[in-house]
Scaffold this motif. Structure first.
Motif, PDB file in Angstrom:
ATOM      1  N   THR A 121       0.843  -1.192   0.000  1.00 34.92           N
ATOM      2  CA  THR A 121       0.000   0.000   0.000  1.00 34.92           C
ATOM      3  C   THR A 121       0.879   1.242   0.000  1.00 34.92           C
ATOM      4  O   THR A 121       1.967   1.248   0.579  1.00 34.92           O
ATOM      5  N   ASP A 141      -5.423   5.162  -0.057  1.00 36.53           N
ATOM      6  CA  ASP A 141      -4.366   4.194   0.267  1.00 36.53           C
ATOM      7  C   ASP A 141      -4.531   2.954  -0.608  1.00 36.53           C
ATOM      8  O   ASP A 141      -4.902   1.882  -0.145  1.00 36.53           O
ATOM      9  N   GLU A 182      -9.647   5.792   3.501  1.00 32.33           N
ATOM     10  CA  GLU A 182      -9.244   6.258   2.190  1.00 32.33           C
ATOM     11  C   GLU A 182     -10.229   7.331   1.760  1.00 32.33           C
ATOM     12  O   GLU A 182     -11.397   7.059   1.522  1.00 32.33           O
ATOM     13  N   GLN A 206      -6.372  11.902  -3.387  1.00 32.76           N
ATOM     14  CA  GLN A 206      -6.737  11.397  -2.062  1.00 32.76           C
ATOM     15  C   GLN A 206      -8.144  10.828  -2.104  1.00 32.76           C
ATOM     16  O   GLN A 206      -8.425   9.772  -1.525  1.00 32.76           O
ATOM     17  N   TYR A 253       1.238   8.447   0.793  1.00 38.25           N
ATOM     18  CA  TYR A 253      -0.185   8.658   0.567  1.00 38.25           C
ATOM     19  C   TYR A 253      -0.352   9.862  -0.359  1.00 38.25           C
ATOM     20  O   TYR A 253       0.387  10.845  -0.267  1.00 38.25           O
ATOM     21  N   ASP A 293       0.311   3.993   1.533  1.00 36.62           N
ATOM     22  CA  ASP A 293       0.432   4.533   2.887  1.00 36.62           C
ATOM     23  C   ASP A 293       1.537   3.813   3.645  1.00 36.62           C
ATOM     24  O   ASP A 293       2.265   4.421   4.440  1.00 36.62           O
ATOM     25  N   ARG A 345      -0.431  10.220   5.576  1.00 32.75           N
ATOM     26  CA  ARG A 345      -1.875  10.374   5.724  1.00 32.75           C
ATOM     27  C   ARG A 345      -2.160  11.119   7.016  1.00 32.75           C
ATOM     28  O   ARG A 345      -1.493  10.928   8.019  1.00 32.75           O
TER      29      ARG A 345
END
Length: 456
Positions: free
Chosen positions: A337, A356, A447, A351, A344, A339, A442
């Motif tokens: 991921t 993520d 998410e 976003q 992020y 993140d 983040r």
């Protein structure tokens, strides 16, 4: 008779890479051949003065059988793959011949095609001539009547070009199909000759997990065809057929619909996010492709994550080349991921669009001397939904309101995916250039999505 679309898959084949795989199989056979005389020479020349002499003889026989199986298996596989590579090259030459003939035909009949119906004008040259060469009905005869003399003037050359092109495509498909069928049969026979090196999977996993440092040595990428990883996503707001909407739910639905419309008018910078949110609200749940190339251009952290994945793949390609000696192979990376990478997305649009997301790479690698060329496809995978108790980064709006729509069945989560491709060439031993984003983290769980949405 075949048209170009039937043979189009042949155009993308890479017989050079296939041939390199054949060379590797035959090289392995030659290495084994060099070892076999020494191994065979041990029979009868070593005498054990031990109660376990029979075990030594048994193990020696097993080893010789193993080496013989490897030799014969690689020999048969190498020949099969080499013959298939040659067939691919012949098929591609025929397709090229067909494309040339089709191009000449297109130029020859272009003035006539321009007088025909939109269907004929939109057709490829082969289908267009197939329509012009004969009249299949009264309407067809009326349309072609005014240009019949022009058709007759070019008929001889057009027919020759049509036959050349369709015949070349048909023969190319036949050669490739027959060769592939034969290669598969030979490879299956070769596989049966190879010794079985498989260990019990549960036991192997236990050994790996219980050995300090061993898991870290396995590497992020593994040799093999492109493989989609098994990804799991949360679902904090599953559909509940017994849920009853309240007046507040209707008011909330209308509120968020108005916010969506306002965003579509006033926030063109959120085009991707708003499109995905609208799809969530339509309740179909069908998967949606995102423009990952756009995300790479617009968001520094997405760009950093992708660049880091490419650099990791470069290092892994070198590692796998050193460990296996293979000069042409495919490989697939483990998912991660963004993140988890500390990357992020930084822009509100991405976003809310991806958040993520999970990312992994699939690559074709070719080694030529000290140069490695890698064509890599970096994949983005995500599930568009909402996280309980999470909030939007930009607005602070809670996710629960939009998640409630999923529980009521008014909206539905869906898979999002995207990919981008790069081809990189470098010298073995060079340090890959890791070009990362700004590293911002983040700032909220979940998410984030358009208009207060977040995903897991």
């Amino acid at each position: 008779m075949a048209y170009r679309d039937a043979a189009r898959y042949i155009e993308g084949m890479k017989p050079g890479i296939v041939n390199a795989v054949a060379d590797e199989c035959l090289r392995a056979k030659r290495v084994i051949s060099a070892v076999s005389p020494t191994l065979d020479g041990l029979r009868g020349t070593v005498e054990w003065a031990s109660d376990h002499a029979d075990i030594y003889e048994q193990r020696l026989r097993e080893t010789v059988d193993l080496v013989d199986g490897l030799h014969d298996g690689f020999d048969k596989a190498g020949v099969a793959i080499d013959e298939y590579a040659e067939a691919q090259a012949r098929a591609q030459a025929l397709v090229a011949e067909g494309i040339t003939a089709e191009g000449h035909l297109r130029a020859l009949i272009a003035p006539i095609v321009a007088t025909q119906s939109p269907v004929v004008r939109a057709s490829d040259a082969l289908r267009a001539w197939n329509d012009l060469r004969t009249s299949t009905g009264a309407m067809d005869w009326l349309v072609e009547f005014s240009v019949q003399d022009e058709i007759d003037k070019v008929r001889g050359d057009a027919e020759r070009l049509w036959q050349t092109a369709t015949g070349a495509y048909e023969e190319a498909v036949r050669i490739e199909t027959d060769a592939r069928t034969a290669a598969i049969a030979l490879l299956a026979a070769a596989y049966r000759l190879l010794p079985d090196f498989l260990a019990n999977s549960a036991l192997s996993a236990k050994i790996v997990d219980g050995t300090p440092g061993l898991r870290d040595l396995r590497g992020k990428y593994q040799i093999g065809p492109p493989t989609v990883p098994a990804l799991t996503f949360d679902d904090d707001f599953p559909y509940d057929p017994n849920a009853t909407p309240t007046p507040g739910d209707y008011a909330s639905w209308n509120k968020w619909q108005a916010m969506l419309r306002a965003g579509q008018t006033a926030r063109p910078d959120l085009d991707d996010a708003l499109d995905l949110y609208a799809h969530y609200r339509d309740g179909t749940g069908t998967e949606r492709r995102v423009d990952f190339e756009e995300g790479y251009r617009e968001d520094s952290n997405i760009r950093g994550a992708v660049d880091r994945e490419i650099s990791t793949a470069q290092r892994e390609a070198e590692r796998l080349y050193r460990e296996t000696g293979q000069v042409a192979f495919q490989m697939t990376g483990d998912p991660a991921t963004v993140d988890g990478m500390g990357l992020y997305p930084t822009t509100e649009n991405w976003q809310k669009s991806l958040g993520d997301f999970s990312m992994y790479g699939t690559s074709d690698v070719v080694v030529d001397g000290d140069q490695i060329t890698m064509k890599i496809k970096v994949h983005a995978e995500d599930m568009y939904n909402f996280n309980k108790s999470a909030a939007d980064i930009a607005t602070g709006e809670p996710d629960d309101a939009n998640g409630r729509f999923s529980t009521l069945g008014w909206a539905k989560e869906f898979r999002t995916y995207g990919e981008l491709e790069r081809t990189v060439t470098w010298t073995i031993g060079e340090s890959p250039n890791v070009s990362g984003g700004d590293g911002s983290q983040r700032q909220a769980p979940g998410e984030d999505r358009a208009d207060g949405r977040s995903d897991g």
